[in-house]
Motif scaffolding. Structure first.
Motif: not given
Length: 294
Positions: A168, A172, A208, A224
């Motif tokens: 992620c 993100c 992450l 998130r």
């Protein structure tokens, strides 16, 4: 025209141009379209972004998997209530908008994947909220999106924006870096300041993992996105205040890619590790899919 951040910064200095102008020149060169057509198409995409960012603020949107729903509305009401809050209305509304985009996505609604569906809430939420704060016109909004696109191009060219490949932090993280750089230029910051903001945003979520429950882009993905929006806005403020990333953007991107490749496959969108492998995560998966192996 440019592959790395340092090349884009050098061009900005040599030509005395903003990042948005250079990214637009690149698009004209690659597509053969006129600058006006490209800017108009970007603004049309922003219309989709803004719609998904605002859709869940006044009505509860339930996801297909039933894992999330209505959180954008809850947070918006909390932000506008008489209660004490710690983040302030701008940050909370941006987070609510990021949740809204995630809920629209998870309900099979129309979103703009910027850069991915799993991270679809961050750029729309941040650019929309920044536009309100700055009372931005159409041109300034498009400039912010062009900067965000430039950052995304560099990350995709030299690393990845895929959760399956980099966790992620790639999805993100890239979205937060894109949004942070975009709103810095919208606020009048220099190209160097945009890259400082992007670097800080990336570093804030280095490592992450990508661990969606039941393999669905719902939980922990939506939260998130909300935290990614706040990360972007904080990173922009840090950079505008003169806080340095210390490590240059290109090196941060390289580090992110190395970290992503070091993550075990269980932590890269397979739903076999992290939050997805908790007792509750497994129970939710079983409730959705029965005894099938996910």
């Amino acid at each position: 025209m440019f592959r790395y951040g340092y090349e884009l910064l050098k061009l900005a200095e040599e030509k005395n141009k903003k990042i948005s102008e250079l990214v637009l020149e690149r698009e004209v060169e690659l597509t053969g379209e006129s600058p006006d057509n490209i800017r108009e198409r970007l603004y049309e995409s922003f219309g989709v972004m803004r719609s998904s960012a605002n859709s869940g603020l006044d009505r509860a949107i339930e996801s297909m998997g039933g894992i999330i729903g209505g959180d954008a509305k809850r947070l918006k009401e909390y932000a506008q209530g008489d209660n004490v809050n710690f983040c302030g209305p701008n940050l909370l509304i941006a987070a609510a908008r990021a949740l809204s985009c995630s809920e629209v996505n998870a309900s099979m609604g129309r979103i703009c994947a910027a850069p991915t569906a799993g991270s679809c809430g961050i750029v729309p939420a941040v650019i929309t909220t920044a536009a309100e704060i700055l009372d931005a016109d159409k041109d300034l909004i498009v400039d912010g999106l062009l900067v965000a696109a430039g950052i995304g191009i560099i990350v995709q060219t030299n690393a990845t924006v895929s959760g399956a490949e980099g966790g992620c932090q790639a999805e993100c993280g890239a979205a937060a870096a894109m949004a942070a750089a975009g709103i810095v230029e919208m606020a009048g910051g220099s190209p160097e300041t945009s890259f400082q903001a992007a670097s800080i945003a990336f570093k804030n979520i280095m490592g992450l993992v990508c661990d969606p429950i039941a393999g669905l882009v719902e939980a922990p993905c939506a939260k998130r996105n909300a935290s990614g929006a706040t990360n972007a806005m904080l990173s922009a403020d840090l950079a505008l205040a003169g806080v340095s990333s210390v490590v240059p953007f290109d090196e941060v991107v390289d580090a992110m890619f190395e970290v992503g490749r070091s993550l075990p496959f269980e932590l890269r969108e397979t739903a076999l590790g992290g939050i997805a492998s908790t007792k509750t995560g497994k129970e939710i998966t079983k409730n959705i899919f029965g005894d099938e192996e996910n």
